[in-house]
Structures are given as structure tokens and as C-alpha cells.
Design an enzyme around this catalytic site. Structure first.
Site, mmCIF file in Angstrom:
data_model
loop_
_atom_site.group_PDB
_atom_site.id
_atom_site.type_symbol
_atom_site.label_atom_id
_atom_site.label_comp_id
_atom_site.label_asym_id
_atom_site.label_seq_id
_atom_site.Cartn_x
_atom_site.Cartn_y
_atom_site.Cartn_z
ATOM 1 N N HIS A 18 0.835 -1.204 0.000
ATOM 2 C CA HIS A 18 0.000 0.000 0.000
ATOM 3 C C HIS A 18 0.871 1.255 0.000
ATOM 4 O O HIS A 18 0.705 2.143 -0.848
ATOM 5 C CB HIS A 18 -0.914 -0.010 1.235
ATOM 6 C CG HIS A 18 -1.812 1.181 1.323
ATOM 7 N ND1 HIS A 18 -3.102 1.188 0.841
ATOM 8 C CD2 HIS A 18 -1.599 2.422 1.832
ATOM 9 C CE1 HIS A 18 -3.645 2.371 1.047
ATOM 10 N NE2 HIS A 18 -2.756 3.146 1.650
ATOM 11 N N GLU A 19 1.808 1.312 0.936
ATOM 12 C CA GLU A 19 2.662 2.493 1.035
ATOM 13 C C GLU A 19 3.635 2.579 -0.140
ATOM 14 O O GLU A 19 4.021 3.674 -0.551
ATOM 15 C CB GLU A 19 3.429 2.486 2.355
ATOM 16 C CG GLU A 19 2.548 2.494 3.605
ATOM 17 C CD GLU A 19 1.568 3.660 3.646
ATOM 18 O OE1 GLU A 19 1.848 4.706 3.020
ATOM 19 O OE2 GLU A 19 0.502 3.514 4.280
ATOM 20 N N HIS A 22 2.068 4.593 -2.864
ATOM 21 C CA HIS A 22 2.218 6.028 -2.615
ATOM 22 C C HIS A 22 3.632 6.492 -2.951
ATOM 23 O O HIS A 22 3.832 7.521 -3.609
ATOM 24 C CB HIS A 22 1.939 6.340 -1.140
ATOM 25 C CG HIS A 22 0.513 6.161 -0.723
ATOM 26 N ND1 HIS A 22 -0.545 6.611 -1.479
ATOM 27 C CD2 HIS A 22 -0.032 5.592 0.394
ATOM 28 C CE1 HIS A 22 -1.678 6.321 -0.857
ATOM 29 N NE2 HIS A 22 -1.396 5.703 0.271
#
Length: 419
Positions: A18-19, A22
């Protein structure tokens, strides 16, 4: 111990990817990413690569990518400050030393008259030991503050999150949840290779050693043409006839490598709640080809996405109680149960959690990615961004409420499991 390892690996993978979404899109947009963190709270491990510090933190309740400009810069250089400057070969400031200046005898010490370390990148001031002549120092785009011996990279405005286009910022935020859906698809795609993707053909899959099918002489990959004179065109039809006829002799007509054969099979009686059903010890047919596994990954990802959205809809309408939600403790308990049933089910559970994380983060709730995207939508409609301080306050309140919800859910998990 195995459950702990499984939980750490699954949770770590979900947050990491997920990170990572980003981080990748933020860096592609040219944003300075100061930290990539798994977890919150005190650091337990960290290392620095290029511009980013990668950390693992104590509390396993999420993660973050700290981008320059998302929060107000903590270090300022104001008029009247005495600072030391280290210059590079181009005579541009490479390091701005705020304290312990005596440790840098080669640095030039000045009293600041004015500084712009965001746009024009300069510092003006009066150098100690020189005539009272105002000097201007150009600051490198790749420069650092030095505080207590620790370096903090200076972020020019063009490296800050807010300087990027609405499209670039949207991509950097939406990439996190998107990576969770991608991770789920990859896991389910891999499961298609490992266990095979179910197909509808009326063909026998793997047979159990002590099942009625094997005892009667049936073999894996036999195509069932008919049962007791009733033609079969799908695996579902085969299952329905067998389920409806426990302990009843059935005549199977099958095709085996082009040869038509007949077998007499008596399904075993099995209790399914209050109903007795027939079973012959045969699994459904599967296809482990690339194309079938690819389709299986897409279909399963879509199916679980739809199921989770349906559950959220029930939560909103009150059909689903908040007491039924699970936090880290509840997820750990379910992981413990799933881990006992094998690696395949554990992989499927990881995929479901990944989809769930992606969906929850897309909800238009402050402090979540969906909340950020909601502010971007408002910005697009009004033609200018909302004041950063006001937006920051909304996200802070949202984060506090989320932490409160996490505590309530965790307490409910503890009561349900241990009390």
C-alpha cells in the site's frame, strides 16, 4: 508461533505494498519523500537510501509515506538567526548548520537578514569578521539543515506535495489502494496456478483415496456424459444428482480418452446440518493454464470486492453492527484459524484482507486516502485548494476518531475472544 509469523508477514505485506504505491508515484512526480514507515509509534529499525528513511515502527496499525509539504516544515531560518553555511564547489550552500557551529570550523557563520528556502532558494546576511556588507548566498536544490548533528533535507517548493498538479497528487494518493487490489489479484492469480481455477465441465477432478468414485473404478479426468440416463453438461449438474441420491446406486456413463465406459457408483451419505446428502469423494475439475489462472484472479478479486462493498452497505444501513467489526486482535484470531487449514487458505485470506484494506482506504473519511481524494475533488470544483491548515485540522480530527474506533473494535475483539 507460526500464527505470529503468518500475521506479521501478511500484515507487513499489505501495508508495505500500500505504502509502496504512494512512494512510487510520489517519487515519479518529483516529490521529496522523507520517510517510508511500516507501523506507528517509536522506531525499532531504520535505514536511509537516497533521500528516504525506511523505518519499521512499534505499533502494527498501518503505515505512512511522509512527503515534503504535506505538513508544515518544522525548521525555519528567520532574520537574526546566527547560522553556519557550508558551500559546495559551485559556491552554493550545501548545508545550513543551526547549532553546534563550532564543530564546523570551515563553515561561514552569518547573521541572517532574510532567507527564502522554498522558491528563490537564497539566504542573505552579514558574515562574522567581515565588514558590515550584506551578502547573498545561493542555496543548492539538494541542500540540508544540520540540527544536533542530524541532517534534514531542505525541500524547495518544486519538491513539495502541494506544488504538483492535481493529477499528480491524485495519482500519488490513489496508488496506495490500487496496489492493494493489485496484490490481491497477484495472490489469487498464483492460487489459480497452485490449485487450479474451477471450470464448469462435467469432468472429475482429484479423487479421494477412500471415496465411492475411486472404489467404483472412476478416474480423474473422466468426463461424465450421463448419470442414470440423465445427461450432464456441467459439473454443477453432476454434483446436484449425486447430492440428491445418498446411498442410491447410480449408473455413470463416462468418456475416458475417447472410450465410453459405464460404472455403478453408490454415493456415501453425509450429514449437512439437518439434511443428508450424497458424496462420492471427487473434487471438481480445475484448469491450471495461464489464461484460466488470469481469469480466476480477476473474477475472484471482483467477487470479493463486491462482497466487501455489500458488507459496508449493510454497516451504513444498520443491518450490520459495529460489534461485528474486527480490529488487529480479531484479524489475528481469524489468521490463527485460517493458518491451521493450510497455506492455500492463508493466501486467500491475505488477498481478502488486501482488498478490504484497499476499499476501506478509499472511503471518503478524513485521514484516509479517500478523505484526501474528497478534498482534491472539492479543489477541482472550486478551482483552488482548501486552506492547508483547515484541511490538516479535519484530517487530524478524523485520525483521532479512527484511533478511537480502533480502540472500541479492539476491546470488542478481546471480549469476544478472551472473556
Amino acid at each position: 508461533m507460526n500464527t505470529v509469523i503468518a500475521f506479521v508477514i501478511i500484515f507487513g505485506a499489505l501495508v508495505f505494498f500500500h505504502e509502496l504505491g504512494h512512494l512510487i508515484f510520489a517519487k515519479r512526480a518529483g516529490i521529496l519523500c522523507r520517510e517510508f514507515a511500516i507501523g506507528f509509534g517509536p522506531k525499532i529499525f531504520s535505514f536511509k537510501k537516497d533521500e528516504t528513511v525506511y523505518t519499521i515502527r512499534l505499533l502494527p496499525i498501518g503505515g505512512f509515506v511522509r512527503m515534503a509539504g504535506e505538513d508544515p516544515e518544522m525548521i525555519e531560518v528567520k532574520p537574526g538567526y546566527n547560522i553556519a553555511l557550508l558551500l559546495n564547489k559551485e559556491n552554493k550552500v550545501e548545508k545550513v548548520i543551526l547549532n553546534n557551529k563550532e564543530k564546523y570550523p570551515q563553515a561561514r557563520v552569518i547573521e541572517v537578514e532574510k532567507a527564502d528556502l522554498e522558491h528563490e532558494m537564497y539566504i542573505t546576511g552579514y558574515e562574522q569578521g567581515e565588514d558590515e556588507v550584506l551578502q547573498r548566498f545561493e542555496v543548492s536544490d539538494h541542500s540540508f539543515f544540520v540540527v544536533d548533528g542530524q541532517e534534514v533535507q531542505i525541500a524547495p517548493y518544486n519538491r513539495q506535495f502541494s506544488s504538483k498538479t492535481l493529477g499528480q497528487r491524485t495519482a500519488a494518493i490513489i496508488a496506495g489502494p490500487a496496489m492493494n487490489f493489485l496484490l490481491a489479484f497477484v495472490i489469487l492469480f498464483a492460487l489459480g496456478f497452485i490449485q487450479g481455477a474451477p471450470v464448469e465441465d462435467p469432468k472429475l477432478g482429484q479423487l479421494t483415496e477412500d471415496g465411492a468414485a475411486k472404489e467404483a473404478g472412476l478416474q480423474e479426468n473422466d468426463t461424465v456424459l450421463s448419470i442414470d440416463g440423465e445427461d450432464t453438461s456441467s459439473w454443477l449438474e453432476v454434483v446436484e444428482i449425486i447430492r440428491d441420491n445418498p446411498e442410491t446406486e447410480l449408473t455413470f456413463i463416462v468418456d475416458r480418452a475417447g472410450e465410453t465406459l459405464q460404472f455403478e457408483v453408490v454415493p456415501e451419505a453425509n450429514k449437512a446440518g439437518e439434511v443428508t446428502i450424497g458424496r462420492i469423494g471427487a473434487f471438481g475439475p480445475v484448469d491450471k493454464s495461464f489464461s484460466s489462472s488470469l481469469q480466476y484472479g480477476f473474477v475472484e478479486t471482483y467477487t470479493w470486492t463486491k462482497e466487501i462493498l455489500f458488507g459496508l452497505g449493510q454497516l451504513v444501513t444498520g443491518q450490520f453492527s459495529i460489534d461485528m467489526l474486527s480490529g488487529p486482535v480479531g484479524i489475528y484470531d481469524i489468521t490463527d484459524q485460517v493458518a491451521d487449514s493450510g497455506v492455500v487458505n492463508l493466501m486467500r485470506w491475505a488477498a481478502i484482507l488486501s482488498i478490504n484494506l484497499g476499499i476501506v482506504n478509499m472511503l471518503p473519511i478524513p485521514a484516509l486516502d479517500g478523505g484526501r481524494l474528497l478534498f482534491f475533488l472539492i479543489e477541482a470544483l472550486r478551482g483552488k485548494p482548501i486552506d492547508r491548515q483547515k484541511e490538516g485540522l479535519v484530517h487530524f480530527v478524523g485520525f483521532a476518531l479512527l484511533m478511537l474506533l480502533m480502540l472500541v473494535v479492539t476491546w470488542n475483539d478481546i471480549q469476544r475472544i478472551f472473556l
